[in-house]
Design a protein around this motif. Sequence first.
Motif: not given
Length: 523
Positions: A340-351
Motif C-alpha cells: 500500500l505504501m508503494e502503490n504506483i497507481e496515484k489516487e490523490g496527494p503523495e501522502t
Amino acid sequence: MYQYIRFGTYVNIFNTVIPLFLQRVLLLVASDVDALCACKILQALFQCDHVQYTLVPVSGWQELETAFLEHKDQFKYFVLINCGANVDLLEILQPEEDTLFFVCDSHRPINVVNVYNDTQIKLLVKQGDDLDVPAYDDIFRDEEDEEDDSGDESDVSEPSEKRRRFEEVCFCYFIVKRRKTKQLLHIVYIIIITTFSAMVMFDLAWIMSKDLNDMLWMKYVTDIGILQRHVSRHNHRNEDEENSLSIDCMRIAFEYDLRLALYQHWSLYESLCNTSYTSASLKLWSVQGQKRLQEFLADMGRATKMGLEMKDLRVQTFSIHFGFKNKFSASDIVYATASLMENIEKEGPETTNFIKALDSLSRGNLDKLHQGLDLAKKQLRAIQQTVASCICTNLVISQGPFLYCSLMEGTPDVKLFSKPVSLCLLSKYLLKSFVCSTRNKRCKLLPLIMAAPMDVEQGTVIMVGIPPETESSDKKNFFGRAFEKAADSTNSRTLHNHFDMSIIELKTEDRSKFLDALISLLS
C-alpha cells in the motif's frame, strides 16, 4: 559516559513534560512498516494522555527538512520515528536552542553527535541494547600538534587543531587512511543490536501499563517469535463463561505455520511459485524446476529429495483472528502494508499511500488490508518474474568485490522497482536465487548492488546495496559509507535522500565511473 534515554527516564518525560506545557507535538514518521507500527502505538499513547499532535509522513531527508522548516515556529517538541539517528541532526536542521527532539530510529549505526548531545536530542533506546559507542575523548578530543602537510604521501594526515575526528572514527565507524597512491577503505565493525522501533514503543507502553492487544500486534508485525508471555497475558482466558472472549474480539495466537507468502489468501501453487525460499530452492525459473514443483505437489513427502527441507518450511509465527472469517499472519500484514505504501497507481496527494497503509493496521479497516493483500500478490508475481528473467538472461554479473545487476528501461514492472522497499525486496529475492543457481563458490559470498530506472526524464537511477546471503543473522551493510566515498572521489551526481543510507539516486551517465570507484574502493 554517553547519555541516552532508557525507559524509566522517558516515562517521566512522557508523563510530565509534554502534557504539562500542553504543547502540540510534531510527529515525523518514515515510510516503512516498522515506523508505521511504532506510530500506531505512539498515537494510542498520545490519546491516553491527551497529547495534541500533528502527523507528517516523510520519505527522505529532503521531506524531513522541509517539514521541519514549515513547522519549527509552531512546535518545540518533535518526535522522529525511523529517521534522524544516523546523521548529525542539529547540523542538518539548525533548530533553535529550546527545540527538543525525541528520536526512535532502528537504523544503525547511530551518529555519535546525537548520542553525546543530552540537551536537545533524546534517543529512545531499548533497555537491552548496547550502542557500544566509542569514548567521548576518542572522538572529540583536541589535537595539540598539527602534522606537517608537506610530509610523505604515504603518511596518514591528521585533522587540524580542534577539529572533530570524524574521519578517524566516523559516524559509520569506518576508518579511512591514505596509503601510497591508493585510497583504501578499512571497515571496522562494531557489533550493534538493532531493535525495531515498534518494539521500543510497545515496551514503553508496557512499562506505563497502557499496553493493549492492538499494540501487541503492532509489535509482532515487525518482530515475530519473541516474548510469548505478552501474548499469553493479553489473550489467555479461563474456559468459564465469565472470562470467555466474544468471537468478534481480536485474538492473537502463537502457532507454527508454513513459510509461504500469503498462502492463506491465494492458492498453494501460487504461494509456492512466489515465495523466495521455495522458488530459489526448486529453481522455478527453469523447466526442470517446474517439473520439481509438479512432483512436489504430487508427493509432499519427497520434499527433501527435491532440495526443500520441511523443517525450513515450518516456522514459528503469530496470527491475528477477527471472528471466524478473518485470520492474518504477521507476514501477511507486512506484505500488505508495504504494498500500500508503494502503490504506483496515484489516487490523490503523495501522502495518500501513507495514510492508507497506516489505516490498514486498524482492525476497523479490513477493506484496505484486503486491498493491500491484492497489491502484494501483484508485487510478488512481478518480483518472481523479474528474478526469473535476470537469472535466465545472466544479468547478474560479478564485478570483483560485489555482484551487480541493472534493470533496463522497458523491463516489465520496472516502474514498481523505482520504489526503495520494492527494489530491496527484489534484490534479496534475486540474490537468494542467484546463490542457489550459481556454481561459483566465491560469488555465493558476495554482496549485491542493484540498479533500476528512477526517472527517465531526469536521467536518474535508484541503486541499493545488500549484504551477502549468509546463514548469519548479523548481516552488516557497509554500502552507505562506500557509496558516499565513491561519489566524492568521482564527483558523481548522487542524491543521498533515503533514511537507509545503502540506497542512493544517481545520474545515469555517471554510473560507469561510480561503479569503477566502488570496485577500486572495495577491492
